[in-house]
Design a protein around this motif. Structure first.
Motif, mmCIF file in Angstrom:
data_model
loop_
_atom_site.group_PDB
_atom_site.id
_atom_site.type_symbol
_atom_site.label_atom_id
_atom_site.label_comp_id
_atom_site.label_asym_id
_atom_site.label_seq_id
_atom_site.Cartn_x
_atom_site.Cartn_y
_atom_site.Cartn_z
ATOM 1 N N LEU A 21 -8.654 -9.260 12.899
ATOM 2 C CA LEU A 21 -9.477 -8.505 11.961
ATOM 3 C C LEU A 21 -10.283 -7.511 12.764
ATOM 4 O O LEU A 21 -10.942 -7.874 13.749
ATOM 5 N N ILE A 22 -10.219 -6.239 12.380
ATOM 6 C CA ILE A 22 -11.004 -5.259 13.128
ATOM 7 C C ILE A 22 -12.137 -4.659 12.305
ATOM 8 O O ILE A 22 -13.037 -4.042 12.847
ATOM 9 N N ARG A 23 -12.080 -4.837 11.001
ATOM 10 C CA ARG A 23 -13.137 -4.274 10.154
ATOM 11 C C ARG A 23 -13.124 -4.902 8.783
ATOM 12 O O ARG A 23 -12.168 -5.185 8.211
ATOM 13 N N ASN A 29 0.824 -1.213 0.000
ATOM 14 C CA ASN A 29 0.000 0.000 0.000
ATOM 15 C C ASN A 29 0.859 1.265 0.000
ATOM 16 O O ASN A 29 0.470 2.296 0.537
ATOM 17 N N GLY A 30 2.058 1.173 -0.551
ATOM 18 C CA GLY A 30 2.913 2.344 -0.684
ATOM 19 C C GLY A 30 3.685 2.734 0.563
ATOM 20 O O GLY A 30 4.374 3.751 0.567
ATOM 21 N N ILE A 31 3.576 1.950 1.652
ATOM 22 C CA ILE A 31 4.329 2.285 2.869
ATOM 23 C C ILE A 31 4.963 1.037 3.461
ATOM 24 O O ILE A 31 4.631 -0.085 3.081
ATOM 25 N N GLN A 32 5.876 1.253 4.399
ATOM 26 C CA GLN A 32 6.456 0.162 5.172
ATOM 27 C C GLN A 32 5.689 0.109 6.485
ATOM 28 O O GLN A 32 5.612 1.107 7.203
ATOM 29 N N HIS A 33 5.129 -1.042 6.803
ATOM 30 C CA HIS A 33 4.256 -1.166 7.965
ATOM 31 C C HIS A 33 5.009 -1.563 9.223
ATOM 32 O O HIS A 33 5.699 -2.564 9.249
ATOM 33 N N PRO A 35 -4.554 -3.020 5.642
ATOM 34 C CA PRO A 35 -5.650 -3.590 4.857
ATOM 35 C C PRO A 35 -5.130 -4.758 4.028
ATOM 36 O O PRO A 35 -4.085 -4.652 3.383
ATOM 37 N N LEU A 36 -5.849 -5.874 4.084
ATOM 38 C CA LEU A 36 -5.442 -7.073 3.360
ATOM 39 C C LEU A 36 -6.599 -7.614 2.529
ATOM 40 O O LEU A 36 -7.755 -7.490 2.915
ATOM 41 N N ALA A 37 -6.255 -8.222 1.415
ATOM 42 C CA ALA A 37 -7.215 -8.979 0.626
ATOM 43 C C ALA A 37 -7.186 -10.420 1.125
ATOM 44 O O ALA A 37 -6.181 -10.868 1.704
ATOM 45 N N ALA A 38 -8.246 -11.154 0.917
ATOM 46 C CA ALA A 38 -8.267 -12.563 1.290
ATOM 47 C C ALA A 38 -7.102 -13.278 0.609
ATOM 48 O O ALA A 38 -6.844 -13.078 -0.576
ATOM 49 N N GLY A 39 -6.365 -14.072 1.376
ATOM 50 C CA GLY A 39 -5.239 -14.837 0.836
ATOM 51 C C GLY A 39 -3.885 -14.180 1.001
ATOM 52 O O GLY A 39 -2.862 -14.833 0.827
ATOM 53 N N GLN A 40 -3.841 -12.895 1.325
ATOM 54 C CA GLN A 40 -2.547 -12.260 1.560
ATOM 55 C C GLN A 40 -2.014 -12.708 2.919
ATOM 56 O O GLN A 40 -2.794 -13.011 3.827
#
Length: 156
Positions: free
Chosen positions: A154-156, A100-104, A124-129
């Motif tokens: 998972l919070i949302r 997402n363009g940043i280092q987490h 934010p993640l997609a299913a399977g990541q």
């Protein structure tokens, strides 16, 4: 009611179509004892996961795999006794330091040795990541026996 977590007097709730009893969450740690390290870029060997709702953290690959798309909260903490190392523990998504363009979740340890590392991130993640904890600069030093932990939910 979609988007509501729980309700007054209720032990369950809904996030979209996922009930809170089905929400993925985990707490993983390292067994054994003593101080040790893991090389930069290698996942921290979190080989025990006493809390693993949904079974989405794998103690053989040290990965959390998102079962559904959503916003996840991750934390990492450890203690160590190395006073001459520099490391940057962070959350890798799908094996890369940028997502997402940043280092987490970068948490630095300088050459004076802070004797602990702690970091957190909303990702934010997609299913399977999948997500792991690794250092992108220098070894991560830690103490075993559950003194280093990786958590997520998972919070949302």
């Amino acid at each position: 009611m979609s988007g509501i977590i729980g309700s007054a007097g209720s032990k369950s709730g809904v996030i979209g179509t996922t009930t809170t009893t089905d929400l993925p969450y985990f707490t993983a740690h390292i067994t054994g004892s003593g101080y040790t390290s893991v090389a930069s870029g290698s996942p921290v060997p979190l080989n025990s996961c006493p809390i693993n709702n949904g079974g989405h953290f794998d103690t053989s690959t040290y990965k959390f795999t998102a079962p559904v798309e959503g916003l996840y909260l991750f934390t990492w903490s450890s203690i160590h006794n190395n006073s001459s190392a520099t490391s940057r523990p962070m959350f890798y998504v799908d094996g890369t330091t940028h997502h997402n363009g940043i280092q987490h979740g970068i948490s630095g340890q300088d050459s004076t040795g802070s004797h602990q590392n702690a970091t957190s991130a909303l990702i934010p993640l997609a299913a399977g990541q999948y997500v792991t904890v690794s250092s992108n600069n220098g070894n991560i030093y830690y103490y075993g026996g559950a003194h280093a932990s990786f958590t997520g939910c998972l919070i949302r």
